[in-house]
Scaffold this motif. Sequence first.
Motif, PDB file in Angstrom:
ATOM      1  N   SER A  29       0.817  -1.215   0.000  1.00 39.06           N
ATOM      2  CA  SER A  29       0.000   0.000   0.000  1.00 39.06           C
ATOM      3  C   SER A  29       0.848   1.262   0.000  1.00 39.06           C
ATOM      4  N   SER A  30       2.137   1.103   0.239  1.00 38.50           N
ATOM      5  CA  SER A  30       3.036   2.263   0.240  1.00 38.50           C
ATOM      6  C   SER A  30       3.756   2.431  -1.084  1.00 38.50           C
ATOM      7  N   ARG A  31       3.401   1.611  -2.067  1.00 34.65           N
ATOM      8  CA  ARG A  31       4.093   1.730  -3.353  1.00 34.65           C
ATOM      9  C   ARG A  31       3.096   1.686  -4.506  1.00 34.65           C
ATOM     10  N   ILE A  52       2.272   3.783 -12.410  1.00 34.83           N
ATOM     11  CA  ILE A  52       1.288   3.443 -11.388  1.00 34.83           C
ATOM     12  C   ILE A  52       1.200   1.929 -11.335  1.00 34.83           C
ATOM     13  N   TRP A  53       1.463   1.367 -10.180  1.00 33.83           N
ATOM     14  CA  TRP A  53       1.660  -0.079 -10.073  1.00 33.83           C
ATOM     15  C   TRP A  53       0.484  -0.876 -10.626  1.00 33.83           C
ATOM     16  N   SER A  71       8.631  -0.111 -16.736  1.00 34.56           N
ATOM     17  CA  SER A  71       7.695  -1.235 -16.734  1.00 34.56           C
ATOM     18  C   SER A  71       7.752  -1.949 -15.393  1.00 34.56           C
ATOM     19  N   ILE A  72       6.765  -2.820 -15.186  1.00 35.69           N
ATOM     20  CA  ILE A  72       6.660  -3.558 -13.924  1.00 35.69           C
ATOM     21  C   ILE A  72       6.501  -5.049 -14.208  1.00 35.69           C
ATOM     22  N   ASP A  73       7.185  -5.854 -13.404  1.00 29.24           N
ATOM     23  CA  ASP A  73       6.943  -7.293 -13.372  1.00 29.24           C
ATOM     24  C   ASP A  73       6.299  -7.576 -12.016  1.00 29.24           C
ATOM     25  N   ASN A  74       4.992  -7.735 -12.016  1.00 26.62           N
ATOM     26  CA  ASN A  74       4.279  -7.897 -10.749  1.00 26.62           C
ATOM     27  C   ASN A  74       4.701  -9.163 -10.006  1.00 26.62           C
ATOM     28  N   ALA A  75       4.974 -10.204 -10.749  1.00 24.79           N
ATOM     29  CA  ALA A  75       5.356 -11.469 -10.109  1.00 24.79           C
ATOM     30  C   ALA A  75       6.665 -11.353  -9.354  1.00 24.79           C
TER      31      ALA A  75
END
Length: 123
Positions: A29-31, A52-53, A71-75
């Motif tokens: 919740s802080s990121r 935005i995550w 980019s983001i790798d959620n895993a």
Amino acid sequence: QVQLVESGGGLVQPGGSLRLSCAASGRSSSRYAMGWFRQAPGKEREFVAVIIWLASRTIYTDSVKGRFTISIDNAKNTVYLQMNSVKPEDTAVYYCAAKGDYSRLTLDEYDYWGQGTQVTVSS
């Protein structure tokens, strides 16, 4: 608390590519937003890009548009900054940062910061 660890910096020739990574851990919740900033010698820290995550919405500073991709790798809980067609003026310490809201995303008012990774663009 959120912990951020950057990696991937180094020396690259003009026109080359480099990928920075930022491994995030701790309270999700802080990121909500994850940003990259940079600071060149003798200059103030400046905004580079933010994502935005959960929405994957991105914002870039004008000088890197079309060259850098965030980019983001959620895993893997990891944020990347792919840097292409780098220029000598991209030389700086690059910092990953996290904040728990969506306000003022291009200002360095983030809650958590990594230790930084040096990127040097030189022939």
